[in-house]
Design an enzyme around this catalytic site. Structure first.
Site, mmCIF file in Angstrom:
data_model
loop_
_atom_site.group_PDB
_atom_site.id
_atom_site.type_symbol
_atom_site.label_atom_id
_atom_site.label_comp_id
_atom_site.label_asym_id
_atom_site.label_seq_id
_atom_site.Cartn_x
_atom_site.Cartn_y
_atom_site.Cartn_z
ATOM 1 N N SER A 73 0.782 -1.224 0.000
ATOM 2 C CA SER A 73 0.000 0.000 0.000
ATOM 3 C C SER A 73 0.823 1.288 0.000
ATOM 4 C CB SER A 73 -0.938 -0.065 1.205
ATOM 5 O OG SER A 73 -1.877 0.938 1.140
ATOM 6 N N ASP A 133 -6.527 2.178 -1.958
ATOM 7 C CA ASP A 133 -7.595 1.987 -0.969
ATOM 8 C C ASP A 133 -7.768 3.218 -0.074
ATOM 9 O OD1 ASP A 133 -5.354 1.626 0.601
ATOM 10 O OD2 ASP A 133 -5.925 -0.357 1.357
ATOM 11 N N ARG A 184 4.600 6.237 15.651
ATOM 12 C CA ARG A 184 3.991 7.465 15.141
ATOM 13 C C ARG A 184 3.658 8.416 16.291
ATOM 14 N NH1 ARG A 184 3.395 6.064 9.924
ATOM 15 N NH2 ARG A 184 2.429 4.069 9.388
HETATM 16 C C1 G16 Z 1 -3.052 0.479 6.548
HETATM 17 C C2 G16 Z 1 -4.347 0.218 7.279
HETATM 18 C C3 G16 Z 1 -4.941 1.515 7.753
HETATM 19 C C4 G16 Z 1 -3.923 2.265 8.605
HETATM 20 C C5 G16 Z 1 -2.591 2.406 7.868
HETATM 21 C C6 G16 Z 1 -1.502 2.938 8.783
HETATM 22 O O1 G16 Z 1 -3.329 1.280 5.456
HETATM 23 O O2 G16 Z 1 -5.228 -0.441 6.400
HETATM 24 O O3 G16 Z 1 -6.090 1.222 8.505
HETATM 25 O O4 G16 Z 1 -4.391 3.526 8.925
HETATM 26 O O5 G16 Z 1 -2.162 1.148 7.409
HETATM 27 O O6 G16 Z 1 -1.381 2.039 9.848
HETATM 28 P P1 G16 Z 1 -0.239 2.142 10.902
HETATM 29 O O7 G16 Z 1 -0.328 3.512 11.492
HETATM 30 O O8 G16 Z 1 -0.522 1.055 11.894
HETATM 31 O O9 G16 Z 1 1.068 1.973 10.170
HETATM 32 P P2 G16 Z 1 -2.660 1.018 4.055
HETATM 33 O O10 G16 Z 1 -3.317 1.997 3.162
HETATM 34 O O11 G16 Z 1 -1.183 1.218 4.220
HETATM 35 O O12 G16 Z 1 -3.016 -0.422 3.764
#
Ligand code: G16
EC number: 5.4.2.3
Length: 534
Positions: A65, A282, A509
């Site tokens: 992603s 997404d 984060r």
């Molecule tokens: C994924 C999750 C999201 C989340 C993001 C960041 O998004 O599907 O729900 O907000 O990661 O997550 P984290 O802060 O835990 O790294 P994506 O778009 O990268 O698949």
């Protein structure tokens, strides 16, 4: 179970001795070079999950992603297009860490026993990948896992993550749509066009899409072929064939985190709406330049409030019928958006931990649940009860009630019911802007003013030491760190800050907001400084 057959494949995908993998926010995600043994085991797991559900089709998506090009990842999609059931995340983690053939076989046996799997049950899996360079090799290893346990599979090549969710659902629920890529575009176009026809809109809407040089670029081009009228897309950062350009200085994550324009868009025009997808399409965020030429972000919080207001105005026309509309956010939601939802829109508001799976689940508790993470990941869920009630409506064609009910029914088809979807969300936003009260980016933006906010990342020795509670708003461990954060936050009017470990990147984060930009920057940097000792 043919143990020799499995170990034959497993010998090509032995795991590392000293590495521990975990199913995180969105599956397994890490440096692509480390993923081979993990994806092989996920192939096995997807096959087992399908057997456990009597042969229902399971989805497997190979994507990282928003992460940089050197990363990749893999996640499992459940039959209704939802994220993998949570109890199976622990099972996946255990299997991914069964590094040698012996432990792999014993974990498979354990899963078969604990989940009461009938080994002779059929097993069906659909797979797809985003445009990353490491994708084909990882796909081949995933397929080895599927072959190892004799699962039937269909490889859909390169798709966006939400397209794979859509297909998984279609294979298990034929009323959802045609189980191929064409069916996905047709469903979107049909519902969008019917809404516009219903409202007598004949003019085309133009929108620029920054596709983060990811798979969303190819899919927007395909969509445009089907969309002969209504929407004209201008594609920028569309080089999905240049792997190193993926998410680089562009895309939804870049725009949201840096709160600035992506590179690659020539000649920004003030007051015009722009959008950015992430690498697997997404997530989506919008932005524009105001009259003074200042960048203005319209993020997931703004999308949620725009769509909820539009849906709420349609619901108000369905005389006498009352439905529960609610919004779900995470701790990253801007404080102003939460106030606006509660005090102006007067809608129920739920808060969950980060991760679509949590928001999705909470949104299902409403007749209509609007969920969006501030980063642009989200959708609107319409419950079966609500859809049945709409379908049973007998309003006279041509009346306001009929138009409202029909629009709501078409929105159910337009907005991806399985997961956040950049393309579907983009079209839903265009509908809400064209037909709702906020017509222009400026009007949309003026509903509330975001508190200044900062999102930072810190590298620490071990992010697993950061444990949270209260929808990730408070740290429980390292012990004492939360009180240090609280003391600093108390010095800033309107201040709020929290720290949590990312589930998709090897980082922690830091989020901060306060009444002024200066305070916000100072607060974010002081909280980050606290992390230097970890
Ligand atoms: C994924 C999750 C999201 C989340 C993001 C960041 O998004 O599907 O729900 O907000 O990661 O997550 P984290 O802060 O835990 O790294 P994506 O778009 O990268 O698949």
């Amino acid at each position: 179970m043919n143990i020799e057959h499995i170990t034959g494949y497993a010998s090509k995908h032995l795991g590392p001795e000293n590495e521990t993998f975990a199913y995180g926010t969105a599956g397994f995600r890490m440096l692509a070079s480390k993923l081979d043994p993990v994806v092989f085991r996920v192939g096995i797991l997807a096959g087992l999950r399908s057997k456990a559900l009597g042969g229902k089709t399971i989805g497997v998506m190979i994507t990282a992603s928003h992460n940089p090009p050197k990363d990749n990842g893999i996640k499992i999609v459940d039959p209704f297009g939802e994220m993998l059931e949570q109890s199976w995340e622990a099972i996946s983690t255990k299997l991914a860490n069964s590094h040698d053939s012996e432990s792999l076989i014993s974990t498979i046996k354990e899963i078969v026993e604990s989940q009461k799997i009938d080994w002779s049950a059929p097993s069906n899996v659909v797979v797809a990948r985003d445009s990353r360079e490491s994708g084909p090799k990882l796909l081949a290893s995933t397929i080895d896992g599927l072959k190892a346990i004799g699962a039937s599979f269909k490889d859909f090549g390169q798709l966006t993550t939400p397209q794979l969710h859509y297909l998984t659902r279609c294979f298990n629920d034929s009323s959802f749509g045609k189980p191929d890529e064409e069916g996905y575009y047709e469903k979107l176009i049909l519902s969008y066009s019917k809404i516009m026809e219903l409202w007598g809109v004949t003019d085309d809407i133009s929108i620029t899409v920054d596709a983060a040089n990811g798979i969303g670029a190819d899919q927007i081009l395909k969509l445009q072929k089907y969309f002969e009228q209504h929407v004209k897309f201008t594609l920028v950062n569309g080089s999905s064939d240049v792997p190193s350009a993926l998410n680089s200085d562009c895309g939804a994550d870049f725009v949201k985190t840096n709160q600035k324009l992506p590179s690659g868009i020539p000649d920004f025009e003030p007051l015009k709406l722009y959008s950015s997808f992430d690498g697997d399409a997404d997530r989506v965020v919008f932005y524009y330049l105001n009259k003074e030429g200042t960048f203005r972000l319209l993020d997931g919080d703004k999308i949620a409030t725009l769509l909820a207001s539009f849906i709420s105005s349609l619901l108000s026309k369905l005389d006498g019928k009352s439905f529960k509309l609610g919004i779900v956010q995470t701790a990253y939601a801007n404080g102003s958006s939460s106030n606006y939802i509660t005090n102006v829109l007067k809608l129920p508001l739920g808060v969950t931990a980060t991760g679509v799976k949590h928001l999705h689940h909470k949104a299902q508790s409403y007749d209509i649940g609007v969920y969006f993470e501030a980063n642009g990941h989200g959708t609107v869920l319409f419950s079966d009860n609500f859809v049945e009630a709409l379908e049973a409506q007998d309003f006279t064609p041509g009346t306001e009630q009929y138009k409202a009910a029909s629009t709501l029914r078409l929105l159910v088809d337009l907005i991806n019911q399985t997961v956040g979807d950049s393309i579907a969300d983009l079209l839903a936003v265009l509908v809400a802007l064209r037909l709702g009260d906020s017509k222009t980016p400026e009007e949309w933006d003026s509903n509330y003013t975001d508190l200044p906010n900062r999102l930072l990342k810190a590298l620490v020795k071990d992010r697993n030491q950061f444990k949270t509670t209260d929808a990730e708003r408070k740290l429980v461990e390292p012990v004492g760190l939360q009180s240090e954060i609280d003391e600093i936050v108390a010095e800033y009017p309107g201040g709020r800050s929290f720290v949590r470990a990312s589930g998709t990147e090897d980082a922690v984060r830091i989020y901060a907001e306060a009444n002024t930009i200066e305070d916000t920057n100072e607060l974010a940097s002081r909280v980050s400084k606290l992390l230097e000792k970890y």
